[in-house]
Design an enzyme around this catalytic site. Sequence first.
Site, PDB file in Angstrom:
ATOM      1  N   TYR A   1      -0.148  -1.434  -1.307  1.00  0.00           N
ATOM      2  CA  TYR A   1      -0.088  -0.135  -0.618  1.00  0.00           C
ATOM      3  C   TYR A   1       1.311   0.119  -0.064  1.00  0.00           C
ATOM      4  O   TYR A   1       1.731   1.251   0.098  1.00  0.00           O
ATOM      5  CB  TYR A   1      -1.135  -0.115   0.484  1.00  0.00           C
TER       6      TYR A   1
ATOM      7  N   LYS B   1       1.298   5.457   6.802  1.00  0.00           N
ATOM      8  CA  LYS B   1       0.036   5.721   7.488  1.00  0.00           C
ATOM      9  C   LYS B   1       0.036   5.130   8.898  1.00  0.00           C
ATOM     10  O   LYS B   1      -0.542   5.709   9.822  1.00  0.00           O
ATOM     11  CB  LYS B   1      -1.133   5.160   6.672  1.00  0.00           C
TER      12      LYS B   1
END
Length: 278
Positions: free
Chosen positions: A171, A178
């Site tokens: 990720y 995020k």
Amino acid sequence: MTPRSPPAAKLSYDSPVILKGKRVLIAGMSDRRSIGYAIAVEAQKEGAELLLTSFGRMMTITQMTAKKLNPVPEILEMDVQKPDDIKAAVEEVSKRWDRLDGIVHSVAFAPQDALGGNFLTAPWESVATALHVSAFSFKELAAAFLPLMKEHGGSLVTLDFDNSTQAWPKYDRMGVSKSALESVTRYLARDLGKYKIRANAICAGPLATLAASGIPGFKDFEEVWEVRAPLGWSLQDRTPVGRAACALLSDYLDMTTGELLHVDGGYHAMGAEMPPTK
């Protein structure tokens, strides 16, 4: 281990129309698989009036998707990386509505060289793009649309994937972005509370969306989530996230701000994989 299937029967509920009279802007809705679309569907069921935003090549997809909604919302051109676009969108919303009750920030992007195991090698330009689109833009929308919300309050909702304490496989810079988004949410809650404007993030479990298809290693999430989430999980069912967004946009959670609301089947709370049910 064999993944557990979600319950065969859906729980039913009788809901009041909790967004009746609310005017909501959804930024970043794409196709029918998108979380933005799920939120739009549920928000209309709850009585909200919608405007959408899109831009560039994605505009055609958004236009086709919007035709599935009833009534079909207008779509405004807005690239969140362009201040002039945001300013123009504010002006267009002001022509249509005298106030704005809610904003859904369904926007995220990271270049491919910032994903897939490239954490140590991703160039700053790609990292900056990921941070700008996925985190900084939430603040930009909040600040730009504040004049349409400050007199009566409202709700800002963004979409997160819980990254505060964990590093996820492949990720990479989206995970960092995020995490930044979660921090932006808390600071918006701090600075906008005096206007009775709430800022919250929904930490959704993995869903089979167009955005997810561009993340290398997405299958790594899919294979373990159903097993570990105590409520089970379906990558195809976006409705729970749509309903959660409606709750946050409504007046029912009028004292909730700066919150990270998990809609993930309970995965985040488990310290070890749960055994499969027999």
